[in-house]
Design a protein around this motif. Structure first.
Motif, PDB file in Angstrom:
ATOM      1  N   GLN A  86       0.694  -1.217  -0.015  1.00 20.99           N
ATOM      2  CA  GLN A  86      -0.116   0.130  -0.021  1.00 20.99           C
ATOM      3  C   GLN A  86       0.881   1.116  -0.101  1.00 20.99           C
ATOM      4  O   GLN A  86       0.385   2.189   0.495  1.00 20.99           O
ATOM      5  CB  GLN A  86      -1.067  -0.034   1.182  1.00 20.99           C
ATOM      6  CG  GLN A  86      -0.316  -0.215   2.559  1.00 20.99           C
ATOM      7  CD  GLN A  86       0.345   1.132   3.114  1.00 20.99           C
ATOM      8  OE1 GLN A  86      -0.608   2.004   3.448  1.00 20.99           O
ATOM      9  NE2 GLN A  86       1.529   1.125   3.286  1.00 20.99           N
ATOM     10  N   ALA A  87       2.240   1.168  -0.371  1.00 20.73           N
ATOM     11  CA  ALA A  87       3.032   2.223  -0.599  1.00 20.73           C
ATOM     12  C   ALA A  87       2.458   3.489  -1.257  1.00 20.73           C
ATOM     13  O   ALA A  87       2.513   4.651  -0.582  1.00 20.73           O
ATOM     14  CB  ALA A  87       4.463   2.002  -0.898  1.00 20.73           C
ATOM     15  N   GLU A  88       1.775   3.214  -2.237  1.00 22.28           N
ATOM     16  CA  GLU A  88       1.317   4.475  -2.997  1.00 22.28           C
ATOM     17  C   GLU A  88       0.087   5.027  -2.161  1.00 22.28           C
ATOM     18  O   GLU A  88      -0.043   6.242  -2.214  1.00 22.28           O
ATOM     19  CB  GLU A  88       0.592   3.769  -4.345  1.00 22.28           C
ATOM     20  CG  GLU A  88       1.679   3.505  -5.362  1.00 22.28           C
ATOM     21  CD  GLU A  88       2.136   2.062  -5.137  1.00 22.28           C
ATOM     22  OE1 GLU A  88       2.959   1.669  -5.916  1.00 22.28           O
ATOM     23  OE2 GLU A  88       1.666   1.462  -4.298  1.00 22.28           O
ATOM     24  N   ALA A  89      -0.581   4.511  -1.540  1.00 30.97           N
ATOM     25  CA  ALA A  89      -1.587   4.836  -0.528  1.00 30.97           C
ATOM     26  C   ALA A  89      -1.195   5.749   0.248  1.00 30.97           C
ATOM     27  O   ALA A  89      -1.639   6.961   0.654  1.00 30.97           O
ATOM     28  CB  ALA A  89      -2.661   3.692   0.065  1.00 30.97           C
ATOM     29  N   TYR A  90      -0.225   5.331   1.106  1.00 29.90           N
ATOM     30  CA  TYR A  90       0.452   6.268   2.457  1.00 29.90           C
ATOM     31  C   TYR A  90       1.212   7.300   1.691  1.00 29.90           C
ATOM     32  O   TYR A  90       1.097   8.480   2.104  1.00 29.90           O
ATOM     33  CB  TYR A  90       1.541   5.204   3.129  1.00 29.90           C
ATOM     34  CG  TYR A  90       1.850   5.927   4.491  1.00 29.90           C
ATOM     35  CD1 TYR A  90       2.731   7.079   4.261  1.00 29.90           C
ATOM     36  CD2 TYR A  90       1.488   5.462   5.410  1.00 29.90           C
ATOM     37  CE1 TYR A  90       3.080   7.674   5.528  1.00 29.90           C
ATOM     38  CE2 TYR A  90       1.838   5.943   6.705  1.00 29.90           C
ATOM     39  CZ  TYR A  90       2.892   7.082   6.606  1.00 29.90           C
ATOM     40  OH  TYR A  90       3.124   7.866   7.799  1.00 29.90           O
ATOM     41  N   ALA A  91       1.893   7.142   0.563  1.00 26.31           N
ATOM     42  CA  ALA A  91       2.619   8.310  -0.255  1.00 26.31           C
ATOM     43  C   ALA A  91       1.494   9.502  -0.513  1.00 26.31           C
ATOM     44  O   ALA A  91       1.647  10.616  -0.574  1.00 26.31           O
ATOM     45  CB  ALA A  91       3.329   7.999  -1.401  1.00 26.31           C
ATOM     46  N   ALA A  92       0.243   9.013  -1.157  1.00 23.18           N
ATOM     47  CA  ALA A  92      -0.572   9.928  -1.324  1.00 23.18           C
ATOM     48  C   ALA A  92      -1.389  10.505  -0.384  1.00 23.18           C
ATOM     49  O   ALA A  92      -1.422  11.869  -0.410  1.00 23.18           O
ATOM     50  CB  ALA A  92      -1.776   8.890  -2.088  1.00 23.18           C
ATOM     51  N   LEU A  93      -1.672   9.844   0.827  1.00 26.03           N
ATOM     52  CA  LEU A  93      -1.966  10.800   2.043  1.00 26.03           C
ATOM     53  C   LEU A  93      -0.941  11.762   2.286  1.00 26.03           C
ATOM     54  O   LEU A  93      -1.386  13.033   2.767  1.00 26.03           O
ATOM     55  CB  LEU A  93      -2.197   9.796   3.191  1.00 26.03           C
ATOM     56  CG  LEU A  93      -3.377   8.836   3.234  1.00 26.03           C
ATOM     57  CD1 LEU A  93      -3.240   7.653   4.401  1.00 26.03           C
ATOM     58  CD2 LEU A  93      -4.638   9.713   3.370  1.00 26.03           C
ATOM     59  N   VAL A  94       0.409  11.578   2.407  1.00 25.33           N
ATOM     60  CA  VAL A  94       1.175  12.504   2.889  1.00 25.33           C
ATOM     61  C   VAL A  94       1.350  13.680   1.752  1.00 25.33           C
ATOM     62  O   VAL A  94       1.362  15.092   2.131  1.00 25.33           O
ATOM     63  CB  VAL A  94       2.714  12.046   2.939  1.00 25.33           C
ATOM     64  CG1 VAL A  94       3.727  12.896   2.927  1.00 25.33           C
ATOM     65  CG2 VAL A  94       2.727  10.887   3.952  1.00 25.33           C
ATOM     66  N   MET A  95       1.318  13.330   0.319  1.00 27.65           N
ATOM     67  CA  MET A  95       1.237  14.239  -0.540  1.00 27.65           C
ATOM     68  C   MET A  95       0.192  15.111  -0.435  1.00 27.65           C
ATOM     69  O   MET A  95       0.106  16.577  -0.936  1.00 27.65           O
ATOM     70  CB  MET A  95       1.329  13.671  -1.977  1.00 27.65           C
ATOM     71  CG  MET A  95       2.708  12.999  -2.175  1.00 27.65           C
ATOM     72  SD  MET A  95       4.082  14.137  -2.279  1.00 27.65           S
ATOM     73  CE  MET A  95       4.232  14.567  -3.800  1.00 27.65           C
ATOM     74  N   VAL A 350      12.010  13.595  -2.760  1.00 33.78           N
ATOM     75  CA  VAL A 350      11.284  12.959  -1.637  1.00 33.78           C
ATOM     76  C   VAL A 350      11.254  13.317  -0.321  1.00 33.78           C
ATOM     77  O   VAL A 350      10.332  13.784   0.358  1.00 33.78           O
ATOM     78  CB  VAL A 350      11.364  11.322  -1.779  1.00 33.78           C
ATOM     79  CG1 VAL A 350      10.629  10.718  -0.570  1.00 33.78           C
ATOM     80  CG2 VAL A 350      10.991  10.768  -3.169  1.00 33.78           C
ATOM     81  N   ARG A 351      12.493  13.865   0.175  1.00 29.50           N
ATOM     82  CA  ARG A 351      12.610  14.248   1.447  1.00 29.50           C
ATOM     83  C   ARG A 351      11.842  15.883   1.724  1.00 29.50           C
ATOM     84  O   ARG A 351      11.277  16.003   2.582  1.00 29.50           O
ATOM     85  CB  ARG A 351      14.284  14.178   1.740  1.00 29.50           C
ATOM     86  CG  ARG A 351      14.649  15.269   2.860  1.00 29.50           C
ATOM     87  CD  ARG A 351      13.750  15.074   4.169  1.00 29.50           C
ATOM     88  NE  ARG A 351      14.357  13.700   4.930  1.00 29.50           N
ATOM     89  CZ  ARG A 351      15.412  13.813   5.871  1.00 29.50           C
ATOM     90  NH1 ARG A 351      16.031  14.622   5.961  1.00 29.50           N
ATOM     91  NH2 ARG A 351      15.587  12.470   6.248  1.00 29.50           N
ATOM     92  N   THR A 352      12.369  16.634   0.752  1.00 28.46           N
ATOM     93  CA  THR A 352      11.848  18.051   0.699  1.00 28.46           C
ATOM     94  C   THR A 352      10.395  17.847   0.833  1.00 28.46           C
ATOM     95  O   THR A 352       9.558  18.600   1.445  1.00 28.46           O
ATOM     96  CB  THR A 352      12.246  18.492  -0.580  1.00 28.46           C
ATOM     97  OG1 THR A 352      13.588  18.649  -0.625  1.00 28.46           O
ATOM     98  CG2 THR A 352      11.543  20.181  -0.527  1.00 28.46           C
ATOM     99  N   ASN A 353       9.544  17.144  -0.058  1.00 25.86           N
ATOM    100  CA  ASN A 353       7.975  17.093   0.002  1.00 25.86           C
ATOM    101  C   ASN A 353       7.619  16.427   1.105  1.00 25.86           C
ATOM    102  O   ASN A 353       6.559  16.869   1.587  1.00 25.86           O
ATOM    103  CB  ASN A 353       7.599  16.256  -1.338  1.00 25.86           C
ATOM    104  CG  ASN A 353       7.563  16.587  -2.741  1.00 25.86           C
ATOM    105  OD1 ASN A 353       7.372  18.004  -2.675  1.00 25.86           O
ATOM    106  ND2 ASN A 353       7.786  15.822  -3.661  1.00 25.86           N
ATOM    107  N   ALA A 354       8.302  15.393   1.778  1.00 24.03           N
ATOM    108  CA  ALA A 354       7.946  14.830   2.908  1.00 24.03           C
ATOM    109  C   ALA A 354       7.842  15.854   4.284  1.00 24.03           C
ATOM    110  O   ALA A 354       6.967  15.842   4.935  1.00 24.03           O
ATOM    111  CB  ALA A 354       8.898  13.760   3.272  1.00 24.03           C
TER     112      ALA A 354
END
Length: 737
Positions: A86-95, A350-354
């Motif tokens: 579900q990595a895409e789902a977690y990444a989407a939530l953060v973004m 990735v780090r900057t967006n996060a």
């Protein structure tokens, strides 16, 4: 893929120290990935359909997969497969700017730690590089194998399945303007508590929909296919809608597969890059829709359907756990890491967006990083009854105070599965009202009440303990016999509280209708063995079972409990009218010392009756009267706070947040319990007497619960278990002669 030594590559960001493999830039990186999509000063992407946002969400998902696998493989231990799917789902939530993310799945821990590393939350515990992330994973004072509230940015612990929804609903109730997603595995979906808890919550709080289950439908549990793996998409949607969910957003990786993968569950990382982007876009757009729906008043679920282990070292249940053979040198681990390896420039994006998402690192922004403001209760008006034979109901006396607390603190919630009226605390319902969609004054129920009554101890304990962990005051009420069904979540919270980096109100319980009151109901309602559970938990250092002997004492116990932090306080009392044996001041002393002397008559030899509970004092006083006619001295000691009676080294008190190091000194112990013989008496588990038995040097014995039976009275049930004045007298005489 090209292996790069970070020491000789100046372009590699410092935080990447410890990353073993870097890859070539992904296609079109300079076009879509060169500039962070979340601009400085912004907290989220502007448009989920923007190709730049989609591209960088894919980068984040790959970064999460890479770190999850490398960190776990660094110890050849841990669970990468579930989170990877579900990595895409977690990444989407953060973004999308959502960081108040909880999980029901403790096995997602390495993924959550990776996310906390990427947004710099873990710098608060001295983890600034991937190497340090690797070194501290699954180590003491580091990143333990399952999630913990000790970790910066992590909202709630996760271990046993079926608990995460309680934390998400608790947080949603306290913070109506924020989204609280929680990942839920299809392996754990078989836990009966999850759906029923959410359904009852939605009935009681129909406007509180800002919690969002993220079902990770990957086809597998820990060691086999999940029990829902054969459901069709239509059946899964119908399942959630049948449980009250108004909006079901399902994104199925198979719809984007261009590699002819077999089966209903596929790995999106095997797609062509174009199809990977399409899938990621569908997740990002779908997650945005689900988040908006949940925040706008619709009970919503987001489902990501993708094969377990997508993008890591193995697929299906085989990806769930790493074993000693799964080291960073193992060819299959090396190959998996090299496939997911990002360029140094991609890592920086990735780090900057996060770190920008959500307004900063989770450790600086999520709700549990701050203490929830509490209403001022002032001084509670305790009502002191005159010591003497006129009986009073302890629980009712406490219930009056509970009503006052609730009227002063609108976040305060009382939970009870078996009904407050049955426990002598109807006054709580009268003061605070049962939260129910049907208004009925006869039953003290109305929408918006502060009494929560699902017919599930798990749901009661879960919401009460979850709210306490999130910073609110609560009270979980239960029959002693049935509370065991709610204890797993309560214990999870108390142990989390022991390591929290912030103060939170103790989670308080009131257990009534003890075994001795339940004669006619028979053994099904006679299960005081639960006290052995609490006796064991006393050694953790932050769990305090309290046994007030009367209606005066229980008020002082509750008042004290309300003032404590980060503890589990268990108040056990009868709902029967009983004599008043103590003053308020005596219980204040009993809470500090652990016990108080109720009765003392000198004699040739002295027998100490150390009594836990209220009804058990009846045979103790009867035995004392007989022993005194025989010229034998008697001391009756009421044990109110047995945790105080341990020696300091018996418990882990000094490892707990908001540590309480109060223990009765040896001299004071001897003063209270010293004599020629000692008999411990309890209507519950003998284990609760351990602190006294450990320290007493007298000849001694214990009288305790054995098993249940149907009887006409408490006295008959006590007799069945050997708890009679005659038996106590006989044993006392034997011990002193």
């Amino acid at each position: 893929m090209t292996a790069i030594t970070t020491k000789t590559t100046s372009a590699v960001p410092n935080f990447c120290e410890g990353i073993q493999y870097f890859g070539e830039p992904l296609p079109d990186f300079e076009k879509y990935g060169a500039t962070p999509i979340i601009e400085s000063g912004k907290i989220a992407i502007a448009n989920p359909t923007d190709i730049n946002a989609v591209y960088q969400t894919l980068l984040a998902a790959d970064a999460l997969r890479y770190l999850t696998l490398q960190v776990a493989a660094s110890k050849a231990s841990g669970h990468p497969g579930g989170f990877a799917s579900q990595a895409e789902a977690y990444a989407a939530l953060v973004m999308l700017g959502h960081k108040n993310i909880i999980t029901e799945v403790g096995h997602h821990a390495p993924g959550f730690y990776s996310a906390m590393f990427l947004d710099r939350s873990l710098e608060d515990m001295g983890i600034s590089t991937v190497q340090q992330l690797r070194d501290r994973f699954r180590e003491k004072h580091g990143l333990l194998g399952h999630l913990s509230g000790f970790i910066p940015g992590i909202l709630a612990p996760a271990g046993p399945l079926g608990q995460g929804q309680h934390f998400a609903m608790s947080a949603a109730l306290l913070h109506r303007d924020k989204l609280f997603p929680f990942t839920l595995g299809d392996g754990g979906l078989g836990e009966p508590y999850i759906m029923s808890a959410m359904a009852h919550f939605n009935t009681a709080y129909p406007t509180v929909t800002n919690f969002l289950p993220i079902l990770v439908w990957n086809g597998y549990s820990q060691e086999h296919h999940s029990m829902v793996s054969l459901k069709t998409n239509e059946e899964m949607i119908a399942f959630w809608k049948g449980n009250g969910f108004a909006e079901v957003v399902l994104v199925n990786a198979k719809d984007f597969d261009d590699q002819n993968q077999t089966g209903d569950y596929v790995d999106s990382t095997a797609f062509s890059f174009e199809k990977r982007l399409e899938f990621t876009k569908a997740v990002l757009v779908g997650m945005d829709k689900a988040a908006r729906s949940a925040l706008s008043g619709k009970l919503t679920v987001f489902i990501i359907k993708q094969l377990k282990g997508a993008g890591v070292h193995a697929l299906g249940a085989k990806s769930h756990n790493l074993y000693p053979k799964d080291t960073l040198d193992a060819p299959h681990i090396v190959a998996a890491l090299q496939k997911r390896a990002l360029s140094a420039a991609a890592w920086q994006i990735v780090r900057t967006n996060a770190e920008r998402a959500g307004g900063g690192p989770a450790a600086k922004t999520v709700v549990t990083e701050f203490e929830l403001p509490l209403a001022d209760l002032g001084e509670l008006p305790l009502e002191e009854y005159k010591v003497g034979p006129i009986p009073q109901v302890s629980t009712t006396a406490m219930g009056r105070l509970v009503g006052i607390v609730g009227n002063k603190d609108k976040n305060f919630l009382v939970t009870n599965a078996d009904g407050n009226e049955a426990s002598g605390i109807a006054n709580i319902n009268q003061a605070l009202k049962i939260n129910h969609p049907t208004t009925d004054d006869l039953y003290n129920q109305a929408p918006g009440g502060q009494v929560y009554e699902p017919l599930s101890e798990d749901a009661c304990a879960g919401l009460a303990a979850g709210l306490s962990l999130m910073g609110a005051r609560t009270l979980w009420c239960s029959y002693e016999s049935f509370a065991i069904n709610g204890l797993p979540i309560w214990q999870t919270v108390t142990q989390a509280m022991a390591e929290l980096r912030r103060k939170t109100p103790s989670t308080i319980t009131l257990f009534t209708a003890g075994a001795l009151e339940q004669g006619r109901n028979g053994w099904t309602h006679q299960r005081p063995e639960i006290e052995a559970y609490f006796a064991s938990l006393m050694r953790t250092g932050n769990v305090f079972p309290l046994f007030p002997p009367d209606a005066n004492s229980i008020q002082v116990c509750y008042d004290w409990a309300l003032q404590t932090k980060n503890k589990g306080i268990v108040i056990t009392a009868s709902k029967s009218p009983l004599p008043i044996r103590t003053t308020l001041k005596q219980t204040e002393e009993g809470l500090e010392k652990g016990a108080i002397l109720l009765h003392e008559i000198a004699g040739g030899k002295t027998v100490v009756l150390a009594v836990i509970g209220d009804m058990t004092l009846i045979p103790a006083f009867e035995a004392a009267a007989f022993l005194e006619t025989e010229g034998i001295g008697v001391k009756i000691v009421s044990i109110i706070n047995p945790r105080r009676l341990y020696r300091p080294h018996d418990t882990a008190w000094d490892t707990c947040s908001e540590a309480d190091g109060g223990f009765l000194s040896d001299a004071d112990f001897e003063d209270l319990f010293g004599g020629d013989a000692l008999i411990g008496v309890t209507g519950g588990a003998a284990a609760m007497l351990e602190p006294i038995m450990l320290r007493s040097n007298s000849k001694r014995d214990s009288f305790a619960w054995k098993r249940g039976e149907t009887t006409a009275s408490a006295g008959e049930l006590m007799a069945f278990n050997g708890l009679t004045a005659e038996a106590l007298t006989k044993r006392a005489i034997e011990l002193v002669h």
